[in-house]
Design an enzyme around this catalytic site. Structure first.
Site, PDB file in Angstrom:
ATOM      1  N   HIS A  81      -2.307  -6.066 -10.743  1.00 46.11           N
ATOM      2  CA  HIS A  81      -1.579  -7.053  -9.926  1.00 46.11           C
ATOM      3  C   HIS A  81      -0.086  -7.099 -10.280  1.00 46.11           C
ATOM      4  O   HIS A  81       0.687  -7.783  -9.604  1.00 46.11           O
ATOM      5  CB  HIS A  81      -2.165  -8.456 -10.110  1.00 46.11           C
ATOM      6  CG  HIS A  81      -3.580  -8.593  -9.641  1.00 46.11           C
ATOM      7  ND1 HIS A  81      -3.972  -8.222  -8.374  1.00 46.11           N
ATOM      8  CD2 HIS A  81      -4.706  -9.035 -10.266  1.00 46.11           C
ATOM      9  CE1 HIS A  81      -5.279  -8.445  -8.241  1.00 46.11           C
ATOM     10  NE2 HIS A  81      -5.751  -8.925  -9.382  1.00 46.11           N
ATOM     11  N   ASP A  93     -11.751  -2.458  -8.555  1.00 47.05           N
ATOM     12  CA  ASP A  93     -11.776  -3.867  -8.959  1.00 47.05           C
ATOM     13  C   ASP A  93     -12.097  -4.726  -7.725  1.00 47.05           C
ATOM     14  O   ASP A  93     -11.788  -4.340  -6.601  1.00 47.05           O
ATOM     15  CB  ASP A  93     -10.391  -4.236  -9.514  1.00 47.05           C
ATOM     16  CG  ASP A  93     -10.356  -5.594 -10.203  1.00 47.05           C
ATOM     17  OD1 ASP A  93     -10.410  -5.627 -11.443  1.00 47.05           O
ATOM     18  OD2 ASP A  93     -10.258  -6.617  -9.502  1.00 47.05           O
ATOM     19  N   HIS A 132     -10.708  -7.332  -6.801  1.00 48.21           N
ATOM     20  CA  HIS A 132      -9.459  -7.850  -6.231  1.00 48.21           C
ATOM     21  C   HIS A 132      -8.567  -6.687  -5.787  1.00 48.21           C
ATOM     22  O   HIS A 132      -8.534  -5.642  -6.438  1.00 48.21           O
ATOM     23  CB  HIS A 132      -8.708  -8.678  -7.283  1.00 48.21           C
ATOM     24  CG  HIS A 132      -9.507  -9.807  -7.852  1.00 48.21           C
ATOM     25  ND1 HIS A 132     -10.156  -9.724  -9.068  1.00 48.21           N
ATOM     26  CD2 HIS A 132      -9.787 -11.033  -7.346  1.00 48.21           C
ATOM     27  CE1 HIS A 132     -10.788 -10.870  -9.301  1.00 48.21           C
ATOM     28  NE2 HIS A 132     -10.580 -11.678  -8.271  1.00 48.21           N
ATOM     29  N   ASP A 171     -15.330  -6.427 -12.014  1.00 51.16           N
ATOM     30  CA  ASP A 171     -15.633  -7.777 -11.530  1.00 51.16           C
ATOM     31  C   ASP A 171     -16.289  -7.792 -10.152  1.00 51.16           C
ATOM     32  O   ASP A 171     -16.573  -8.867  -9.616  1.00 51.16           O
ATOM     33  CB  ASP A 171     -14.382  -8.667 -11.570  1.00 51.16           C
ATOM     34  CG  ASP A 171     -13.128  -7.960 -11.099  1.00 51.16           C
ATOM     35  OD1 ASP A 171     -13.230  -6.837 -10.573  1.00 51.16           O
ATOM     36  OD2 ASP A 171     -12.029  -8.530 -11.261  1.00 51.16           O
TER      37      ASP A 171
HETATM   38 ZN   LIG Z   1     -10.187  -8.252 -10.590  1.00 50.74          ZN
END
Ligand SMILES: [Zn+2]
Length: 319
Positions: free
Chosen positions: A138, A175, A177, A256
């Site tokens: 991120h 991931d 996200h 995740d």
């Molecule tokens: Zn993540």
């Protein structure tokens, strides 16, 4: 002739960064991985190496100088705060903060990825996994966010291109996200193909509209199961990767999307991570002499994280 070995890069400094009691991105994540590798014996099959500190010049391949100066400045501020009896953290956003060890840990995390690139390019290792934190995907060119400060994979990808003279590298991100930071840094760089799969409508609420033609983003709805994810990967990633013929493959390995992980609502399990890793390894062997550098991103259910990293490493090391 490339050595058929898998490297494991980590450093005790990566445990010293922490963001307060109860934060899911905690030092115990690395312990869970280490414990699992010890109990299963998988650790014995890996070549363990200590991560060096990344140089500023190398980190600047993916970040602007002011962003890095700000992170270093916060470390001084925190130390002054602590001396004055104040709080031990500096907050970037609601979920992301630094302590006095964050900058050092971030330099180790990026340094692990860079050292892994060097070892794989030198033929000492076929591929490598970096068990590091803070995670990176991120972190944007000039902004820390979402538990991330320095984008380890983007730094290492740029390092492989600039310092080793590669012409094409692929970045895989599984991931839960969206890897918005990696996209921010690498979008429209024709030397890079990034393929990602992530849960729609989840933090950081981006990725539905790719920022460049070199971004193959696959958003999936909550509760998508592993078999459907495998089909999407087969349809959306594999043809792009085969056509691109990467000379090195980077993985933003977040775990995740596991069905036991509460930070997302996808239904992957250890077998799915093994399948994805094997599929990526096959492509790397066909086009890139097997060269893969994988970096830990998310994964917050400690048991599922340990088992998933084990499955990922078994596939990387052919165990
Ligand atoms: Zn993540």
């Amino acid at each position: 002739m490339t050595a058929n070995k898998t490297g494991y890069f980590t450093h005790p400094d990566c445990r010293r960064h922490e963001m307060g009691a109860g934060h899911p991105e905690c030092p115990e994540r690395l312990d869970a991985i280490e414990d699992r590798l010890l109990v299963t014996g998988v650790g014995d099959a890996l070549e363990r190496r200590e991560a060096p500190l990344a140089s500023l010049a190398d980190i600047e391949l993916a970040h602007d100088r002011l962003h890095l100066a700000a992170l270093r400045g916060l470390e001084l501020e925190i130390n002054e705060q602590i001396e004055a009896g104040g709080p031990a953290y500096a907050h970037i956003d609601a979920d992301t903060s630094l302590n006095a060890h964050t900058w050092q840990a971030a330099q180790r995390a990026a340094g692990a990825a860079i050292a892994a690139v060097d070892a794989v390019m030198a033929g000492e290792l076929e591929n490598a996994f970096c068990a590091v934190r803070p995670p990176g995907h991120h972190a944007c060119r000039s902004q820390a966010m979402g538990f991330c400060f320095v984008n380890n994979v983007a730094v290492a990808a740029r390092y492989a291109l600039e310092r080793h003279g590669l012409q094409r590298v692929a970045v895989i991100d599984f991931d839960v996200h969206h890897g918005n930071g990696t996209e921010d840094i690498l979008a429209n760089d024709p030397r890079v193909l990034m393929v990602g799969i992530f849960q729609q409508g989840l933090y950081p609420f981006s990725g539905e509209q790719p920022k460049g033609p070199n971004m193959a983003n696959v958003p999936v709805p909550a509760y998508t199961r592993g078999m459907e994810v495998r089909e999407l990967i087969e349809m959306e990633w594999i043809p792009r990767l085969e056509a691109f013929k990467p000379q090195m493959v980077f993985i933003s390995a977040g775990f995740d999307a596991h069905r036991e992980d509460d930070l997302g609502q996808l239904g992957l399990n250890e077998q799915d991570y093994a399948w994805i890793t094997t599929r990526v390894r096959d492509i790397a062997r066909r086009h890139a002499q097997g060269r893969i550098v994988s970096c830990l991103e998310g994964g917050y259910h400690l048991g599922a994280l340990g088992r998933s990293v084990e499955a990922h490493l078994r596939a990387l090391a052919d165990l």
